[in-house]
Design an enzyme around this catalytic site. Structure first.
Site, PDB file in Angstrom:
ATOM      1  N   VAL A  17       8.153 -33.108  38.599  1.00  0.00           N
ATOM      2  CA  VAL A  17       7.367 -32.084  39.299  1.00  0.00           C
ATOM      3  C   VAL A  17       6.049 -32.673  39.785  1.00  0.00           C
ATOM      4  O   VAL A  17       5.659 -32.494  40.939  1.00  0.00           O
ATOM      5  CB  VAL A  17       7.117 -30.868  38.392  1.00  0.00           C
ATOM      6  CG1 VAL A  17       6.255 -29.836  39.120  1.00  0.00           C
ATOM      7  CG2 VAL A  17       8.432 -30.237  37.957  1.00  0.00           C
ATOM      8  N   ALA A  46      -3.458 -38.695  36.323  1.00  0.00           N
ATOM      9  CA  ALA A  46      -3.495 -39.258  34.978  1.00  0.00           C
ATOM     10  C   ALA A  46      -2.078 -39.365  34.420  1.00  0.00           C
ATOM     11  O   ALA A  46      -1.326 -38.391  34.421  1.00  0.00           O
ATOM     12  CB  ALA A  46      -4.352 -38.389  34.059  1.00  0.00           C
ATOM     13  N   LYS A 106       5.154 -23.952  29.957  1.00  0.00           N
ATOM     14  CA  LYS A 106       5.547 -22.719  29.260  1.00  0.00           C
ATOM     15  C   LYS A 106       5.336 -22.827  27.760  1.00  0.00           C
ATOM     16  O   LYS A 106       4.937 -21.859  27.110  1.00  0.00           O
ATOM     17  CB  LYS A 106       7.003 -22.382  29.570  1.00  0.00           C
ATOM     18  CG  LYS A 106       7.972 -23.511  29.276  1.00  0.00           C
ATOM     19  CD  LYS A 106       9.341 -23.224  29.825  1.00  0.00           C
ATOM     20  CE  LYS A 106      10.251 -24.438  29.662  1.00  0.00           C
ATOM     21  NZ  LYS A 106       9.846 -25.557  30.540  1.00  0.00           N
ATOM     22  N   GLY A 135      10.481 -21.361  37.393  1.00  0.00           N
ATOM     23  CA  GLY A 135      10.506 -22.351  38.458  1.00  0.00           C
ATOM     24  C   GLY A 135       9.893 -21.842  39.744  1.00  0.00           C
ATOM     25  O   GLY A 135       8.745 -21.402  39.782  1.00  0.00           O
ATOM     26  N   ILE A 137      10.732 -19.243  41.471  1.00  0.00           N
ATOM     27  CA  ILE A 137      10.783 -17.799  41.679  1.00  0.00           C
ATOM     28  C   ILE A 137       9.396 -17.192  41.497  1.00  0.00           C
ATOM     29  O   ILE A 137       8.767 -17.376  40.458  1.00  0.00           O
ATOM     30  CB  ILE A 137      11.761 -17.136  40.688  1.00  0.00           C
ATOM     31  CG1 ILE A 137      13.167 -17.695  40.874  1.00  0.00           C
ATOM     32  CG2 ILE A 137      11.770 -15.621  40.867  1.00  0.00           C
ATOM     33  CD1 ILE A 137      14.152 -17.204  39.834  1.00  0.00           C
ATOM     34  N   GLU A 191      19.113 -32.101  28.972  1.00  0.00           N
ATOM     35  CA  GLU A 191      18.556 -33.310  28.375  1.00  0.00           C
ATOM     36  C   GLU A 191      19.567 -33.941  27.420  1.00  0.00           C
ATOM     37  O   GLU A 191      20.555 -33.325  27.019  1.00  0.00           O
ATOM     38  CB  GLU A 191      17.281 -32.960  27.592  1.00  0.00           C
ATOM     39  CG  GLU A 191      16.184 -32.323  28.429  1.00  0.00           C
ATOM     40  CD  GLU A 191      15.544 -33.293  29.401  1.00  0.00           C
ATOM     41  OE1 GLU A 191      15.656 -34.519  29.177  1.00  0.00           O
ATOM     42  OE2 GLU A 191      14.943 -32.825  30.382  1.00  0.00           O
ATOM     43  N   LYS A 206       9.555 -18.490  27.774  1.00  0.00           N
ATOM     44  CA  LYS A 206       9.382 -17.755  29.030  1.00  0.00           C
ATOM     45  C   LYS A 206       9.371 -16.248  28.796  1.00  0.00           C
ATOM     46  O   LYS A 206       8.628 -15.511  29.455  1.00  0.00           O
ATOM     47  CB  LYS A 206      10.492 -18.148  30.003  1.00  0.00           C
ATOM     48  CG  LYS A 206      10.437 -19.611  30.417  1.00  0.00           C
ATOM     49  CD  LYS A 206      11.681 -20.044  31.169  1.00  0.00           C
ATOM     50  CE  LYS A 206      11.606 -21.510  31.558  1.00  0.00           C
ATOM     51  NZ  LYS A 206      12.853 -21.990  32.187  1.00  0.00           N
TER      52      LYS A 206
END
Length: 446
Positions: A17, A46, A106, A135, A137, A191, A206
């Site tokens: 991101v 950073a 989050k 995301g 939305i 993941e 969330k």
């Protein structure tokens, strides 16, 4: 280009991101300045390792390992590092230095949101977090601003793309959980350690954020009831389809009516649930997210789109950056979070919904009557029953029972209180007529 006031932007983190945010800030600088009314200068990025490979080619001179030095003098700090520490420390440093903060974190907000918002309120700064809940939305601003004058009754959200992808593939292709999870990992949806997704931790974070906004109440993460999808198998998916449902991992935030011993409260929970195939949430496929809001005056509202992805999430982050820049141009203090309702969060036992109970029983006379009687005694009313023969019970050595056919009962209930249902299922399991409680799924979306 118009000679705009210059605002320094510090970016913390350059993952999937963060890299996209940096790229878009640099490529669309003029357009963003026109929209914000200020020139947005990316002062630096950073990172832990300036030499790490990245998906996007960015000027090397922007990178630094000294996040604290970068924060000093920044007008807007974008935190995209993830995790709790050192993100919490950096966000608080940014706020206390007078900067506005944009974050997609989050976990940080669900765990330390009250502390962070209080710090921002004390100095007149603003925290923006549109990308933290679903995301790309746009759901945070509608809940915080557009519906601030309304009374939100309920939120049902598919807020984790990984679990929706898995359950959707199981439903549409008849695949097994383990096979689809492996495919999701290969595609990058899950993941290597998928625990945060498949056990519902991500969705619970969330849910806490959405409930805090919707009900103007600080919701601690440990007050969110959480169940994952690892117990969902092909047989459960098939049974749901046969009954006209689809299984979805839902985040449910609900206003509960007052009881005799107290006033109004809220419920915040995450679990796999049955959703009628005619409901809008049933048509959310793949890794997409959707949030279904029921408000007293506005009625039913649906927000749908990509719940993850670098460039998609970057869109929400940059929307917040533009909002922060506009606030700097206009001047004045930030708007404090509205969490003064202080509604109590009720335990899962207070929730009332419908259920689908699947039991494995011996196929012999009197079993169904015993099951029905136990449910009735527990204040659980039967709506539908379907029975199928699934095999034969074969006694083990030392088992005095005779061989007998085995049946599976799929029982749909009318609305019942969770505590009553849970206690009744425990009695069924110990009744001697039930071989195994296969599953208990809630029905949501009525």
């Amino acid at each position: 280009m118009t000679d705009y006031r210059r605002l320094r932007v510090a970016l913390l983190g350059a993952g999937a991101v963060g890299s996209q945010v940096a790229s878009l800030l640099l490529r669309h600088a003029d357009e963003l300045a026109d929209r914000a009314g200020a020139s947005l200068e990316l002062a630096g990025i950073a990172v832990r390792d300036v030499n790490a490979p990245r998906e996007v080619d960015l000027p090397r001179e922007l990178f630094t390992t000294d996040a604290e030095a970068l924060i000093v003098g920044a007008d807007i700090v974008i935190e995209l590092m993830g995790g709790i520490d050192p993100a919490r420390e950096y966000v608080l440093q940014a706020i206390n230095s007078g900067a506005d903060v944009v974050t997609a974190n989050k976990a940080l907000l669900a765990t330390h949101g009250a502390e962070i918002f209080e710090a921002a309120d004390q100095v007149g700064a603003q925290v923006y977090y549109e990308a933290a809940a679903a995301g790309a939305i746009p759901i945070i601003r509608p809940l915080r601003d557009s519906l601030a004058g309304d009374r939100v009754q309920r939120i049902m959200g598919i807020v984790n793309g990984t679990t929706n992808y898995i359950l959707d593939r199981m439903d549409t292709e008849g695949a097994e959980f383990e096979d689809v999870l492996a495919q999701a990992q290969a595609l990058g949806y899950a993941e290597a350690d998928p625990t945060a997704d498949v056990e519902g931790y991500d969705a619970a974070q969330k849910a806490a954020i959405l409930a805090s906004l919707a009900f103007h109440t600080a919701v601690p993460l440990d007050a969110v009831h959480r169940e994952g999808i690892t117990g969902i198998d092909k047989a459960m998916i098939d049974a749901a389809r046969h009954a006209g449902y689809v299984v979805k991992l839902l985040a449910v935030c609900e206003r509960l009516p007052a009881e005799s011993e107290g006033g109004e409260s809220i419920s915040v929970r995450v679990y796999p649930a049955l959703v009628d195939r005619a409901h809008p949430l049933a048509s959310v496929h793949g890794a997409n997210n959707a949030v279904f809001v029921q408000a007293e005056a506005a009625g039913n509202l649906m927000f749908y789109g990509a719940g993850a992805g670098g460039v998609q999430t970057a869109s929400a982050v940059l929307g917040d950056v533009v909002s922060a820049a506009r606030r700097h141009v206009a001047g004045g203090v930030g708007v404090a979070e509205s969490t003064r309702a202080n509604l109590p969060v009720s335990p899962i036992g207070r929730v009332t919904t419908r259920y689908q109970i699947t039991l494995e029983v011996d196929d012999r006379p009197g079993v169904l009557a015993t099951v029905a009687g136990t449910l009735s005694e527990g204040r659980v009313s039967i709506a539908t029953v379907e029975q199928t023969v699934v095999g034969e019970h074969t006694p083990t050595e030392g088992d005095p029972t005779e061989s007998s056919p085995r049946a599976r009962l799929v029982i749909g209930t009318h609305k019942a209180r969770e505590q009553d249902l849970s206690e009744t299922v425990d009695r069924l399991a110990a009744s001697g007529v039930v071989e195994r409680v296969v599953s208990v799924l809630r029905v949501e979306g009525d």
